[in-house]
Design a protein around this motif. Sequence first.
Motif, mmCIF file in Angstrom:
data_model
loop_
_atom_site.group_PDB
_atom_site.id
_atom_site.type_symbol
_atom_site.label_atom_id
_atom_site.label_comp_id
_atom_site.label_asym_id
_atom_site.label_seq_id
_atom_site.Cartn_x
_atom_site.Cartn_y
_atom_site.Cartn_z
ATOM 1 N N THR A 146 -1.485 5.931 6.246
ATOM 2 C CA THR A 146 -0.030 6.029 6.265
ATOM 3 C C THR A 146 0.476 6.580 7.594
ATOM 4 O O THR A 146 1.468 6.088 8.142
ATOM 5 N N ILE A 147 -0.192 7.600 8.127
ATOM 6 C CA ILE A 147 0.290 8.212 9.366
ATOM 7 C C ILE A 147 -0.515 7.771 10.592
ATOM 8 O O ILE A 147 -0.359 8.317 11.673
ATOM 9 N N ARG A 148 -1.375 6.774 10.408
ATOM 10 C CA ARG A 148 -2.219 6.284 11.503
ATOM 11 C C ARG A 148 -1.376 5.901 12.726
ATOM 12 O O ARG A 148 -1.700 6.250 13.865
ATOM 13 N N ASP A 181 0.830 -1.205 0.000
ATOM 14 C CA ASP A 181 0.000 0.000 0.000
ATOM 15 C C ASP A 181 0.867 1.259 0.000
ATOM 16 O O ASP A 181 0.555 2.245 -0.678
ATOM 17 N N GLU A 182 1.958 1.225 0.762
ATOM 18 C CA GLU A 182 2.845 2.388 0.823
ATOM 19 C C GLU A 182 3.609 2.565 -0.487
ATOM 20 O O GLU A 182 3.823 3.686 -0.941
ATOM 21 N N ILE A 183 3.995 1.463 -1.114
ATOM 22 C CA ILE A 183 4.655 1.549 -2.425
ATOM 23 C C ILE A 183 3.727 2.230 -3.436
ATOM 24 O O ILE A 183 4.141 3.131 -4.175
ATOM 25 N N ASN A 184 2.472 1.818 -3.461
ATOM 26 C CA ASN A 184 1.510 2.412 -4.390
ATOM 27 C C ASN A 184 1.289 3.894 -4.084
ATOM 28 O O ASN A 184 1.190 4.721 -5.000
ATOM 29 N N ARG A 185 1.221 4.237 -2.791
ATOM 30 C CA ARG A 185 1.043 5.645 -2.417
ATOM 31 C C ARG A 185 2.238 6.472 -2.857
ATOM 32 O O ARG A 185 2.086 7.574 -3.426
ATOM 33 N N LEU A 186 3.436 5.981 -2.612
ATOM 34 C CA LEU A 186 4.642 6.726 -2.969
ATOM 35 C C LEU A 186 4.761 6.912 -4.477
ATOM 36 O O LEU A 186 5.192 7.980 -4.944
ATOM 37 N N PRO A 222 -4.997 9.250 -5.234
ATOM 38 C CA PRO A 222 -4.684 8.018 -4.487
ATOM 39 C C PRO A 222 -3.732 8.252 -3.323
ATOM 40 O O PRO A 222 -3.864 7.615 -2.270
ATOM 41 N N ASN A 223 -2.778 9.148 -3.505
ATOM 42 C CA ASN A 223 -1.852 9.490 -2.428
ATOM 43 C C ASN A 223 -2.592 10.152 -1.272
ATOM 44 O O ASN A 223 -2.410 9.804 -0.095
ATOM 45 N N GLY A 231 12.825 5.803 -1.296
ATOM 46 C CA GLY A 231 11.545 5.110 -1.360
ATOM 47 C C GLY A 231 11.533 4.004 -2.394
ATOM 48 O O GLY A 231 12.376 3.103 -2.386
ATOM 49 N N THR A 232 10.590 4.080 -3.322
ATOM 50 C CA THR A 232 10.454 3.048 -4.352
ATOM 51 C C THR A 232 11.510 3.162 -5.444
ATOM 52 O O THR A 232 11.566 2.297 -6.325
ATOM 53 N N GLY A 233 12.304 4.220 -5.415
ATOM 54 C CA GLY A 233 13.348 4.400 -6.425
ATOM 55 C C GLY A 233 12.856 4.953 -7.739
ATOM 56 O O GLY A 233 13.636 5.100 -8.686
ATOM 57 N N GLN A 234 11.568 5.316 -7.826
ATOM 58 C CA GLN A 234 11.020 5.713 -9.118
ATOM 59 C C GLN A 234 11.631 7.004 -9.634
ATOM 60 O O GLN A 234 11.819 7.166 -10.851
ATOM 61 N N TRP A 235 11.955 7.936 -8.736
ATOM 62 C CA TRP A 235 12.596 9.175 -9.188
ATOM 63 C C TRP A 235 13.943 8.873 -9.839
ATOM 64 O O TRP A 235 14.261 9.404 -10.915
ATOM 65 N N LEU A 236 14.745 8.015 -9.215
ATOM 66 C CA LEU A 236 16.034 7.659 -9.793
ATOM 67 C C LEU A 236 15.876 6.885 -11.105
ATOM 68 O O LEU A 236 16.647 7.101 -12.054
#
Length: 292
Positions: free
Chosen positions: A246-248, A23-28, A238-239, A66-71
């Motif tokens: 996420t911050i619960r 879930d966090e991967i999808n959010r990021l 979605p984010n 995070g997921t590395g998507q920016w890189l």
Amino acid sequence: MSDIERRKSHTIQEDYPLPVDLDEINRLNAQHKAVTLLFDGLLPPAALAKFELNGGIGKVLDIGCGTGQWLIDLTNQFPNIQATGVDLSPIYPSVYPSQITFIIRSILQPFPNDWMGTFDLVHARFLITGIRDFCSLLTRLGSLLRPGGVLVIVEPEMESRCLDGKIEDKCPSMARFGDISREAMEKFGIDMEAAVQIPIYLSQDGQFEKVNKEMRELPMSDWPEDARLNQIGKAQLPNALAMPDTIRKLVIASGIISEADFEELKRGYQGELRLGIGKLVLPIWSIWATKV
């Protein structure tokens, strides 16, 4: 089993509040898409020009990758860079460009000596929930840059804004969620004003020149009529919807609100988002500076 117990956490930095699961991967990844669209690309003009002038060659470090998507996106744009991503957990994909090295470590630990003064670009985005002392972190990141290297920081303000009236009147659940989130983060020592203070920290640090900043308002859902902003809002939704879960852990641990009341607040928050009530936006700051 409570919702908090169902979320997976990492084991390196015990006080880091965000989960590390699918879930966090999808959010990021949704967050990455929205912010990239908002700022018309991966880098501000100064950093982008540096790589273009260097023929797309350089060493890049992404802190809290995070997921590395920016890189991954950056190496697709500049195939000749050498890239390193650092994060607490291995949530990057199993297949990625060979130019990238991912390293699992806390950014609060000292950086390796052989990293000092070696990077052309250091990038960090949305670290605010894991950092207690941004000023110290910026000094440490500056030490990793070569002279003339560029530091890029992207951070959100911690309260949404309502463009169609007072947020307390138009979006009471969103306003309440913002209040308790801020109170919880302050209770745990998080620097809530980091986004607007970072340019000041950099200017006072002594390692940097040409400190630049730009704020853009990120639509929280697809309410805008403008086609570009509508696309950004769709990417962000979605984010935004996932943020309460996420911050619960952080909010419940603060003792400010019970888990049952938090769940009721989350339903109201998500309903306001889906309906586009109040024309909600989140201010995002992009800050960049050059190493002297």
